[in-house]
Design an enzyme around this catalytic site. Structure first.
Site, mmCIF file in Angstrom:
data_model
loop_
_atom_site.group_PDB
_atom_site.id
_atom_site.type_symbol
_atom_site.label_atom_id
_atom_site.label_comp_id
_atom_site.label_asym_id
_atom_site.label_seq_id
_atom_site.Cartn_x
_atom_site.Cartn_y
_atom_site.Cartn_z
ATOM 1 N N GLN A 176 1.401 -1.342 -0.035
ATOM 2 C CA GLN A 176 -0.287 -0.194 -0.261
ATOM 3 C C GLN A 176 1.068 1.370 0.477
ATOM 4 O O GLN A 176 0.327 2.955 -0.482
ATOM 5 C CB GLN A 176 -0.858 -0.345 0.985
ATOM 6 C CG GLN A 176 -2.216 -1.316 1.337
ATOM 7 C CD GLN A 176 -3.161 -0.781 2.452
ATOM 8 O OE1 GLN A 176 -2.622 -1.809 3.598
ATOM 9 N NE2 GLN A 176 -4.257 -0.340 2.303
ATOM 10 N N HIS A 231 -2.140 -4.903 -12.123
ATOM 11 C CA HIS A 231 -1.197 -4.768 -13.532
ATOM 12 C C HIS A 231 -2.245 -5.661 -15.063
ATOM 13 O O HIS A 231 -1.436 -5.451 -15.691
ATOM 14 C CB HIS A 231 0.630 -5.058 -14.162
ATOM 15 C CG HIS A 231 1.353 -4.149 -12.834
ATOM 16 N ND1 HIS A 231 2.270 -4.839 -12.341
ATOM 17 C CD2 HIS A 231 0.609 -3.117 -12.420
ATOM 18 C CE1 HIS A 231 2.752 -4.253 -11.684
ATOM 19 N NE2 HIS A 231 1.852 -3.174 -11.632
ATOM 20 N N ASP A 285 2.105 1.022 -7.769
ATOM 21 C CA ASP A 285 3.398 1.448 -8.458
ATOM 22 C C ASP A 285 3.216 2.836 -7.932
ATOM 23 O O ASP A 285 4.443 3.322 -7.370
ATOM 24 C CB ASP A 285 3.562 1.291 -9.621
ATOM 25 C CG ASP A 285 2.897 0.618 -10.151
ATOM 26 O OD1 ASP A 285 3.076 -0.403 -9.148
ATOM 27 O OD2 ASP A 285 2.872 -0.607 -11.309
ATOM 28 N N ARG A 338 4.078 0.262 13.106
ATOM 29 C CA ARG A 338 4.019 -1.279 12.256
ATOM 30 C C ARG A 338 3.534 -0.864 10.970
ATOM 31 O O ARG A 338 3.232 -0.296 10.263
ATOM 32 C CB ARG A 338 2.030 -1.379 12.723
ATOM 33 C CG ARG A 338 2.204 -2.729 12.469
ATOM 34 C CD ARG A 338 0.580 -3.233 12.816
ATOM 35 N NE ARG A 338 0.151 -4.533 12.185
ATOM 36 C CZ ARG A 338 -0.969 -4.520 11.651
ATOM 37 N NH1 ARG A 338 -2.190 -4.148 11.027
ATOM 38 N NH2 ARG A 338 -1.205 -5.506 10.658
ATOM 39 N N HIS A 389 1.356 -9.581 4.506
ATOM 40 C CA HIS A 389 0.544 -8.295 4.724
ATOM 41 C C HIS A 389 -0.243 -8.418 3.035
ATOM 42 O O HIS A 389 -0.086 -7.360 2.332
ATOM 43 C CB HIS A 389 0.030 -6.551 4.528
ATOM 44 C CG HIS A 389 -0.685 -6.195 4.986
ATOM 45 N ND1 HIS A 389 -0.968 -5.494 6.730
ATOM 46 C CD2 HIS A 389 -1.557 -5.242 4.427
ATOM 47 C CE1 HIS A 389 -1.801 -4.848 6.437
ATOM 48 N NE2 HIS A 389 -2.627 -4.905 5.493
ATOM 49 N N ASN A 428 -1.842 -10.414 8.551
ATOM 50 C CA ASN A 428 -3.076 -9.414 9.219
ATOM 51 C C ASN A 428 -3.663 -9.738 7.946
ATOM 52 O O ASN A 428 -4.007 -10.069 7.022
ATOM 53 C CB ASN A 428 -1.980 -7.795 8.400
ATOM 54 C CG ASN A 428 -3.677 -7.125 8.077
ATOM 55 O OD1 ASN A 428 -3.622 -6.756 8.816
ATOM 56 N ND2 ASN A 428 -3.931 -6.691 6.826
ATOM 57 N N GLU A 429 -4.884 -10.112 9.170
ATOM 58 C CA GLU A 429 -6.342 -10.114 8.696
ATOM 59 C C GLU A 429 -6.594 -11.208 7.843
ATOM 60 O O GLU A 429 -6.893 -10.920 6.902
ATOM 61 C CB GLU A 429 -7.247 -9.055 7.845
ATOM 62 C CG GLU A 429 -6.807 -8.260 9.084
ATOM 63 C CD GLU A 429 -7.374 -6.290 7.898
ATOM 64 O OE1 GLU A 429 -7.878 -6.588 7.307
ATOM 65 O OE2 GLU A 429 -7.863 -5.250 9.497
ATOM 66 N N TYR A 438 -12.646 -1.869 13.199
ATOM 67 C CA TYR A 438 -13.309 -0.817 12.580
ATOM 68 C C TYR A 438 -14.434 -0.195 12.775
ATOM 69 O O TYR A 438 -14.920 0.562 12.820
ATOM 70 C CB TYR A 438 -12.489 -0.607 10.578
ATOM 71 C CG TYR A 438 -11.154 -0.690 10.859
ATOM 72 C CD1 TYR A 438 -10.796 0.546 9.564
ATOM 73 C CD2 TYR A 438 -10.708 -1.885 10.786
ATOM 74 C CE1 TYR A 438 -10.044 0.576 9.129
ATOM 75 C CE2 TYR A 438 -9.189 -1.667 10.252
ATOM 76 C CZ TYR A 438 -9.062 -0.647 9.634
ATOM 77 O OH TYR A 438 -7.447 -0.122 8.886
ATOM 78 N N GLU A 446 -5.023 -1.807 14.333
ATOM 79 C CA GLU A 446 -5.319 -0.875 13.525
ATOM 80 C C GLU A 446 -6.745 -0.454 13.604
ATOM 81 O O GLU A 446 -7.415 -0.935 14.578
ATOM 82 C CB GLU A 446 -5.980 -1.735 12.113
ATOM 83 C CG GLU A 446 -4.450 -1.987 10.927
ATOM 84 C CD GLU A 446 -4.839 -2.245 9.742
ATOM 85 O OE1 GLU A 446 -5.834 -2.286 9.122
ATOM 86 O OE2 GLU A 446 -4.170 -3.228 9.152
#
Ligand code: PNW
Length: 504
Positions: free
Chosen positions: A39, A59, A73, A98, A141, A185-186, A330, A396
């Site tokens: 990210q 892509h 990118d 993190r 991740h 992660n998740e 969240y 998070e």
């Protein structure tokens, strides 16, 4: 007239003063921020980096399925501008960072070390420590090497061996300085969205949740193997901690006739499938899940269950395989029971639970993100009582708004209320050690591209230098970390409609 107005104003402000409560944080509580490699880094094919499944997805020609057609990118280009990230952390008075390591940067297809990738993370880690910022490192991740996807990725049991080689390299290379590792992660997001209904890379659709179930099974085994490897090979010399990052909302009864049992099923199927094997005393998958999937597989005429079984040895290997829980929170939801129908959305038909959001809740730019601070408070207490009060990091928690919203009052409110919920949970006895807010900088929000921004620093993609512009929430966070308090009213935190239980 003027006097009456003034009097009314004074009365109103006195009322809000009376209702507002001050929530405090212990001195040991750590404030930080979080990001993830794909990210923010950019530089997708630089210095020996191999393509990941997200490079493949973004892509794709002639165009990808990302909302704004963009890719990682461009991102914040942290591969080049990591020093700006460290400056941003310092400026916000944050003492933990993190971030995640790109598997594709540090290993070749032949499972040899790519030294340039290691060098990048060494520099980042050293520079963080020099500034007094504690690194918290996520190993995975979501950016799986494409060459592993080509042999089935998380659906192939061989992945466990590949992950172990990767984890070994990370612990060996960075564990002398990094003391907090997160294996995954998740998994619920990348297993379900990636392998059940093709919403995330690798964009696979499987019949009846089979892909997501296999993914989860192999992720759990990979996690446990990495944990045990660290205990056997590195703990004595490095003395670090290894945990896993899991996400969930809390579930509430959607109307007056919903049984409490539905709430429990919702949490067990989404969250318990990972927490029960790792954090419970019995271990293994939650019994409700085992029973439901076994029985439904039978009903379908299958000769074996869609849910694989762990051997007795694997149950033991998984049990207790985390020094802490990294919790991503969240939002929350209301749930109600539905009956099993194989033609509907696969996530819900095994659990027989469906969910919705209360339209009265405030919603972010991300359509799934409702402001429900109460859910974090209730979830932390649920975890405390269910799993004997494990150490928890909120790894998070954050709010999305439109690009370049510098006056981010909604984010400030979200942070204030969720910090209050955490403080209240700590007062109840929950072992919450700290928070890393999502996110340090605006970044590539997966299939939503750059349309939903989570950063406390804004990134203008037209700026070749990718300067990190502080949003208003940065000064708010600075105040919080200085005073170690937030102000909130109970009505702002407890927003969930409570239905009376049906009479017996
Ligand atoms: C997390 N949901 O994903 C990820 O760890 C981050 O990479 C991501 O940028 C961030 O949250 C914001 O989305 C989630 O639908 C994605 O409930 C979706 C959900 C939750 C978390």
């Amino acid at each position: 007239m003027g006097n009456i107005k003034f009097g009314v104003l004074l009365f109103l402000s006195a009322c809000s003063f009376i209702n507002a409560e001050t929530f405090t944080f212990p001195n040991s509580f750590i404030f930080g921020a979080a990001t993830a490699s794909y990210q923010i880094e950019g530089a997708w094919n630089v210095d020996g980096k191999l393509p990941s499944i997200w490079d493949t997805a973004t892509h794709r020609q002639p165009s990808n399925d990302v909302f704004d057609g963009l890719t990682g990118d461009e991102a914040a280009l942290s591969y080049y501008y990591w020093q700006k990230d460290i400056e941003a952390l310092k400026n916000a008075n944050l003492t933990m960072y993190r971030f995640s390591i790109a598997w594709t940067r540090v290993l070749t297809k032949n499972q040899q070390v790519n030294q340039k990738g290691i060098d990048y993370y060494n520099t980042l880690i050293n520079d963080l420590i020099a500034e007094g910022i504690t690194p918290m490192v996520t190993l995975y991740h979501w950016d799986l090497p494409q060459y592993l996807q080509d042999i089935g990725g998380w659906m192939n049991s061989e992945i466990v061996k590949y992950y172990e080689v990767y984890a070994d390299l990370v612990f060996k290379s960075f564990g002398d300085r990094v003391k907090i590792f997160i294996t995954f992660n998740e998994p619920s997001v990348f297993c379900d969205h990636g392998h059940n209904y093709a919403e995330h890379a690798p964009h696979i659709w499987t019949y009846d949740s089979v892909g997501g179930i296999l993914c989860s099974h192999h992720v759990l085994l990979s996690h446990a193997r990495a944990y045990r490897l660290y205990q056997e090979k590195y703990l004595a010399a490095q003395n670090g901690k290894v945990g896993i990052c899991l996400n969930t909302g809390f579930s509430y009864r959607g109307n007056g006739s919903v049984p409490q049992d539905t709430v429990e099923r919702a949490i067990q199927f989404y969250f318990g499938r990972y927490t029960n094997p790792i954090f419970s005393e019995t271990g293994d998958y939650p019994q409700v899940m085992r029973d439901a999937i076994d029985q439904k597989s039978k009903q379908q005429g299958r000769s074996f269950s869609r849910l694989p079984t762990f051997t007795a040895e694997e149950v033991q290997m998984l049990k207790g395989s985390a020094d802490f829980l990294a919790l991503n929170y969240y939002s929350s939801g209301m749930v109600y029971p539905i009956s099993f129908d194989p033609t509907i959305d696969p996530v819900h038909h095994d659990s027989e639970v469906a969910g919705f959001s209360d339209p009265d809740w405030k919603v972010a730019r991300s359509s799934w993100l409702y402001q429900v601070p109460q859910g974090l408070y209730d979830l932390l207490n649920w975890i405390r009582t269910k799993y004997n009060n494990p150490d928890v990091y909120i790894s998070e928690n954050g709010w999305s708004d439109a690009p370049l919203t510098i006056e981010d009052h909604d984010r400030i409110e979200y942070m204030r209320l969720h910090l209050a919920a955490i403080s209240k949970a700590i007062t109840d006895g929950c072992n919450v050690l700290g928070i890393t807010v999502w996110s340090l900088v605006d970044n590539f929000e997966w299939m939503r591209g750059y349309d939903e921004r989570f950063g406390i620093y804004a990134i203008d993609l037209n700026d070749p230098d990718r300067n990190r512009t502080p949003k208003k929430s940065v000064s708010y966070l600075r105040n919080v970390t200085n005073s170690r308090t937030v102000e909130a009213e109970n009505d702002e935190i407890f927003v969930v409609k409570v239905y009376p239980m049906p009479a017996e």
